[in-house]
Design an enzyme around this catalytic site. Structure first.
Site, PDB file in Angstrom:
ATOM      1  N   CYS A 382       0.837  -1.204   0.000  1.00  0.00           N
ATOM      2  CA  CYS A 382       0.000   0.000   0.000  1.00  0.00           C
ATOM      3  C   CYS A 382       0.873   1.256   0.000  1.00  0.00           C
ATOM      4  CB  CYS A 382      -1.018  -0.043   1.126  1.00  0.00           C
ATOM      5  SG  CYS A 382      -2.456   0.985   0.736  1.00  0.00           S
ATOM      6  N   HIS A 508      -3.684  -4.960   0.098  1.00  0.00           N
ATOM      7  CA  HIS A 508      -3.115  -5.545   1.324  1.00  0.00           C
ATOM      8  C   HIS A 508      -3.292  -7.067   1.310  1.00  0.00           C
ATOM      9  CE1 HIS A 508      -2.766  -1.798   3.823  1.00  0.00           C
ATOM     10  NE2 HIS A 508      -3.663  -1.367   2.962  1.00  0.00           N
ATOM     11  N   GLU A 510      -1.976  -9.120   3.152  1.00  0.00           N
ATOM     12  CA  GLU A 510      -1.878  -9.682   4.508  1.00  0.00           C
ATOM     13  C   GLU A 510      -3.251  -9.951   5.129  1.00  0.00           C
ATOM     14  OE1 GLU A 510      -1.200  -6.598   3.634  1.00  0.00           O
ATOM     15  OE2 GLU A 510      -1.561  -5.125   5.204  1.00  0.00           O
TER      16      GLU A 510
END
Ligand code: GLN
Length: 539
Positions: A382, A508, A510
């Site tokens: 990001c 993202h 994650e």
């Protein structure tokens, strides 16, 4: 089967790991074949944690449907592989907002609007919303905060009423703390007794107690707690500190927490849980011996929970690659041309963290220049991806003052700029580009190879984007845009193909990495980190 509601409350102190216990229970019930969901009710007044500084509540997690959520929802997803939505995270603010909207519409027909019954009814409706879909056998509801707080009273009153209405279709698990007084070499049960008393005063009798402790709690002590708290002796389990949170489901199962819950919920003939895939993961973790070191460059590095999902994704990816990972947190504010060599040269890989605002931004450029020039595997997420673009613009394209308009609205080279649809927005809450969007990957790129497919869907949380008018210049100079949104052409992934591994994602990844399904791009990054580590060792 009728939907069963499990309430998880906490006493004595916060940060005991209610989220982990709730997730572990969900993990075990799911492994028995049940359809499960978990939701978190937070007593604060913010509508969601999206506007909260990470110093307040750690990382802000994002659901597929674009809700900015409490980080516990990240644990829920990592432990269960069940995607959550905005319905899984409710705050006092949202409850009040909907009650006040109803009052303004005249829905209360002239009645005085009160905490009981109007706020509590709204909470009860929210608790049952997911259960009412018919999609779940178990709805686990974690009540944030600590029993005894003023703010959580309406939630606990709603739980009391629901317990009464639902009868055996509800179970309450209360998590408390048993402190160890080192000088006296003794564990103390009094805080637990008091917190259960407090819960009883509010009309809630817990069915099971989970005792968080740093030392083993003897059976005798558990019997004593059971006696004082009106709980069956076999329904008092301990939760001792473990080296990884992913062992907690097994620890809970060994002590029968899932059995207790099933019994209290009057579920008979429950299948045994199939924890084989979970145990396989733990075995991989236990047999991994080699350690690689990844630096995480960000501005919240002193905060344990600020980059929770990234930490967990790295850990999962390392485990699947048969390694252990040590994460070295590097404060971007303290990174300069003079110390970058000393701080980064020994690392096997570097992550440039997401974030907002100017603080520490120049340190990220310093890190990126070093990583690019020394060909260290580097992953920008990001803001980290945006920094990759800016650093490349400054030092390769020669656009000295290139920047994001977030950092310098007057920059002559706005290589990162505000998205068109963001320009008219003034409210901060819930207005970013949020949630899952499709991304088309370029065949032959490293990122496409990592995913093994050309269309992926990943979650976003940002206002700024790569400025497409610079695209050609970047491509010509060697930074390729290898992922884009098929509908809007927004650039989602950049990579420098000639490098060991130099990739930035606007999204993202994650948020979608779980224990049983680690995210492919983290797996690929970790593989590059390990290869680089071995290459250095062999030289
Ligand atoms: N501040 C950047 C933006 O709004 C990046 C956000 C992030 O890293 N999550 O676009």
């Amino acid at each position: 089967m009728e939907t069963k509601y499990i309430f998880v409350t906490g006493g004595v102190v916060s940060s005991l790991g209610k989220g982990i216990i709730s997730s572990s229970l969900a993990c075990l019930l799911k492994a028995r074949g049940y359809r499960v969901t978990i939701q978190k009710f937070d007593p604060y007044i913010n509508i969601d944690p999206g506007t909260l500084n990470p110093y307040e509540h750690g990382e802000c997690y994002v659901t597929v449907d674009g809700h900015e959520a409490d980080l516990d929802l990240g644990h829920y997803e990592r432990f269960t592989d069940i995607q959550t939505t905005r319905a899984n995270n409710i705050t006092t603010g949202r409850i009040y907002q909907s009650v006040i909207d109803k009052e303004r519409r005249g829905d209360y027909l002239g009645k005085t609007v009160q905490i009981v019954p109007h706020i509590t009814d709204e909470i009860k409706r929210a608790v049952k919303r997911l259960g009412n879909t018919g999609n779940f056998d178990f709805v686990i509801t974690e009540i944030g905060g600590v029993v005894g707080d003023i703010e959580s009273l309406p939630f606990l009153e709603a739980v009391r009423q629901l317990r009464w209405e639902l009868g055996s279709n509800s179970v309450c698990v209360h998590l408390t703390y048993v402190p160890y007084i080192a000088a006296a070499k003794e564990l103390k049960t009094k805080p637990t007794q008091h917190s259960v008393k407090k819960l009883q005063e509010l009309g809630i009798q817990p069915d099971a107690l989970v005792l968080r402790a740093e030392h083993h709690i003897s059976n005798e002590m558990r019997r004593k707690i059971a006696l004082f708290c009106n709980v069956a002796p076999d329904s008092v389990v301990q939760s001792i500190d473990v080296d990884t949170i992913y062992r907690v489901p097994l620890r809970m199962h060994e002590q029968g927490l899932d059995e207790i819950v099933l019994r209290k919920a009057a579920v008979t003939n429950a299948p045994e849980p199939d924890m084989k895939p979970w145990c396989d993961f733990l075995d991989k973790m236990d047999t991994a011996s080699h350690v690689v070191t990844v630096g995480l460059v960000g501005k919240y590095v002193e905060l344990q929970d600020a980059y929770k999902s990234i930490d967990e994704s790295l850990f999962q990816a390392a485990t699947y690659n048969g390694h252990k990972v040590k994460i070295k947190y590097i404060h971007s504010e303290k990174l300069t041309d003079d110390n970058v060599e000393q701080k980064l040269s020994a690392l096997d890989g570097v992550i440039i963290a997401p974030g907002f605002g100017n603080r520490g931004i120049e340190g990220k450029f310093v890190a990126l220049k070093y990583c690019r020039e020394h060909d260290i595997p580097t992953f920008g997420i990001c803001l980290g991806m945006q920094c990759m673009v800016i650093e490349f613009a400054r030092n390769v394209l020669g656009l000295k003052d290139a920047n994001s308009t977030e950092m310098n609205p007057g920059t002559p080279d706005n290589v990162i700029d505000l998205m068109e649809e963001q320009k008219s927005i003034s409210n901060l809450g819930g207005t970013m580009r949020l949630g899952a969007y499709e991304c088309q990957l370029t065949p032959g790129s490293r990122v496409a190879e990592a995913y093994g497919k050309y269309v992926v869907s990943e979650r976003h949380r940002h206002r700024f984007e790569f400025n497409n008018s610079y695209r050609e210049a970047f491509e010509r100079a060697g930074m390729s845009c290898v992922g884009q949104n098929p509908a809007t052409r927004l650039v989602e992934v950049v990579e420098i193909p000639g490098k060991r591994w130099f990739i930035g994602t606007q999204y993202h990844p994650e948020y979608s990495s779980t224990v049983l399904h680690p995210n492919p791009i983290f797996l690929s990054f970790m593989k590059a980190v390990i290869d680089y580590h071995n290459e250095k060792e062999n030289n």
